[in-house]
Design an enzyme around this catalytic site. Structure first.
Site, PDB file in Angstrom:
ATOM      1  N   TRP A  10     -15.810  81.744  37.599  1.00  0.00           N
ATOM      2  CA  TRP A  10     -14.521  81.047  37.690  1.00  0.00           C
ATOM      3  C   TRP A  10     -14.021  80.501  36.360  1.00  0.00           C
ATOM      4  O   TRP A  10     -12.923  79.958  36.296  1.00  0.00           O
ATOM      5  CB  TRP A  10     -14.629  79.900  38.703  1.00  0.00           C
ATOM      6  N   LYS A  11     -14.840  80.584  35.329  1.00  0.00           N
ATOM      7  CA  LYS A  11     -14.444  80.040  34.020  1.00  0.00           C
ATOM      8  C   LYS A  11     -13.976  78.594  34.193  1.00  0.00           C
ATOM      9  O   LYS A  11     -14.523  77.873  35.018  1.00  0.00           O
ATOM     10  CB  LYS A  11     -13.377  80.934  33.379  1.00  0.00           C
ATOM     11  N   HIS A  95     -22.033  84.488  27.852  1.00  0.00           N
ATOM     12  CA  HIS A  95     -20.725  85.100  28.113  1.00  0.00           C
ATOM     13  C   HIS A  95     -19.972  85.254  26.792  1.00  0.00           C
ATOM     14  O   HIS A  95     -20.091  84.402  25.911  1.00  0.00           O
ATOM     15  CB  HIS A  95     -19.929  84.243  29.100  1.00  0.00           C
ATOM     16  N   GLU A  97     -17.048  84.653  25.957  1.00  0.00           N
ATOM     17  CA  GLU A  97     -16.203  83.500  25.584  1.00  0.00           C
ATOM     18  C   GLU A  97     -17.050  82.395  24.951  1.00  0.00           C
ATOM     19  O   GLU A  97     -16.578  81.670  24.077  1.00  0.00           O
ATOM     20  CB  GLU A  97     -15.441  82.997  26.815  1.00  0.00           C
ATOM     21  N   GLU A 167     -20.378  93.415  29.707  1.00  0.00           N
ATOM     22  CA  GLU A 167     -18.953  93.099  29.732  1.00  0.00           C
ATOM     23  C   GLU A 167     -18.326  93.461  28.391  1.00  0.00           C
ATOM     24  O   GLU A 167     -18.438  92.697  27.417  1.00  0.00           O
ATOM     25  CB  GLU A 167     -18.753  91.603  29.998  1.00  0.00           C
ATOM     26  N   GLY A 173     -10.242  90.067  30.993  1.00  0.00           N
ATOM     27  CA  GLY A 173      -8.961  89.375  31.132  1.00  0.00           C
ATOM     28  C   GLY A 173      -7.782  90.156  30.585  1.00  0.00           C
ATOM     29  O   GLY A 173      -6.691  89.622  30.442  1.00  0.00           O
ATOM     30  N   SER A 213     -12.103  92.941  33.963  1.00  0.00           N
ATOM     31  CA  SER A 213     -10.954  93.392  34.749  1.00  0.00           C
ATOM     32  C   SER A 213     -11.348  94.155  36.018  1.00  0.00           C
ATOM     33  O   SER A 213     -10.698  95.137  36.375  1.00  0.00           O
ATOM     34  CB  SER A 213      -9.981  94.207  33.884  1.00  0.00           C
ATOM     35  N   GLY A 234     -14.010  87.838  36.818  1.00  0.00           N
ATOM     36  CA  GLY A 234     -13.343  86.607  36.410  1.00  0.00           C
ATOM     37  C   GLY A 234     -12.115  86.352  37.256  1.00  0.00           C
ATOM     38  O   GLY A 234     -12.191  85.846  38.375  1.00  0.00           O
ATOM     39  N   GLY A 235     -10.964  86.748  36.739  1.00  0.00           N
ATOM     40  CA  GLY A 235      -9.675  86.459  37.375  1.00  0.00           C
ATOM     41  C   GLY A 235      -9.614  86.734  38.868  1.00  0.00           C
ATOM     42  O   GLY A 235      -9.176  85.885  39.660  1.00  0.00           O
TER      43      GLY A 235
HETATM   44  P1  PGA Z   1     -12.075  89.272  34.124  1.00  0.00           P
HETATM   45  O1  PGA Z   1     -13.306  88.437  33.500  1.00  0.00           O
HETATM   46  O2  PGA Z   1     -12.566  89.826  35.438  1.00  0.00           O
HETATM   47  O3  PGA Z   1     -10.966  88.265  34.309  1.00  0.00           O
HETATM   48  O4  PGA Z   1     -11.739  90.331  33.155  1.00  0.00           O
HETATM   49  C1  PGA Z   1     -14.620  88.901  33.594  1.00  0.00           C
HETATM   50  C2  PGA Z   1     -15.551  87.914  32.953  1.00  0.00           C
HETATM   51  O5  PGA Z   1     -15.186  87.298  31.955  1.00  0.00           O
HETATM   52  O6  PGA Z   1     -16.707  87.704  33.439  1.00  0.00           O
END
Ligand code: PGA
Length: 249
Positions: A10-11, A95, A97, A167, A173, A213, A234-235
């Protein structure tokens, strides 16, 4: 047989109340989903609400990071025993990020992974290349370096308990998913690294998730690749209906 793991990251989204509301909708949609393990990783502040909301279900809860010490003067960090004490079972580590914005390195990824294992949590260790790496043909070298400096520092017994998430940073994203072929090829390359270091059995049993994605409309084709043992989303994991349709690909 590698049981798929359908996981959500969920970030930095959702409050505890929004977490409870998500699970009220999500739970009934995946109640019969016994083909896979389901893990949702909300922000630390929602772990409690998430654990309460999934009680008695097939859904597990994970953190998005983990401190490498048991306790101590580490302002802003959350330790393994703390995560375990609220009832979570997994932790995402490394991750992209965190690597990009918070100076996470392969060395700290290894320390956090060792801590997660020491305290009884399942680490979901993330690796992945930048767009520039892929375009310059360096994907395998970058992944090999991440593996050698990070995961390869585990013992065989430790390695047997981890999950790897591949990833590609350019797919996170951005709406640009790796094609199933690219993802499968890269998973094969990662598995070859594992085989070289930990042997065939370890390579055959480790689960490698794909992330970047993943959406309801591409989950099935990605999951059709024998090399892909699940997803890290993620999203699309923020919405109960779309994540349930990914889980039930
Ligand atoms: P995303 O993110 O599905 O929004 O691309 C994946 C993630 O960062 O784990």
């Amino acid at each position: 047989m590698r049981i798929p793991i359908m996981s959500g990251n969920w970030k930095m989204y959702k409050t505890p109340a929004e977490t409870t509301a998500f699970f009220a909708k999500f739970r009934p949609l995946v109640e019969k989903s016994s083909h896979c393990e389901i893990v949702i990783c909300p922000p630390f502040t929602n772990l409690d609400a998430a654990v309460a909301a999934v009680k008695g279900s097939n859904i597990r809860v994970g953190a998005q990071n983990i401190g490498w010490a048991k306790e101590g003067a580490f302002t802003g960090e959350i330790s393994g025993p703390m995560i375990l004490a609220v009832g979570a079972s997994h932790a995402i580590i490394g991750h992209s990020e965190r690597r990009q914005y918070f100076n996470e390195t392969d060395e700290t990824v290894l320390k956090r992974t060792q801590a997660a294992l020491e305290f009884g949590l399942t680490p979901i260790v993330c690796v992945g290349e930048l767009l520039a790496d892929r375009e310059s043909g360096h994907t395998e070298a970058v992944l090999a370096a991440q593996f050698q400096k990070g995961i390869a520092g585990l013992t065989e017994q430790q390695f047997a308990k981890i999950v790897i998430a591949y990833e590609p940073v350019w797919a996170i994203g951005t709406g640009k998913t790796a094609t199933p072929e690219i993802a499968a090829d890269t998973h094969r390359a990662i598995r070859a690294q594992v085989r070289g270091k930990f042997g065939k059995d370890a390579a055959d049993s480790v689960r490698i998730l794909y992330g970047g994605s993943v959406k309801p409309d591409n989950a099935r084709i990605l999951m059709a690749q024998p090399e892909i043992d699940g997803v890290l989303v993620g999203g699309a994991a923020l919405d109960p209906v779309s994540f349930a349709s990914i889980v039930n690909f």
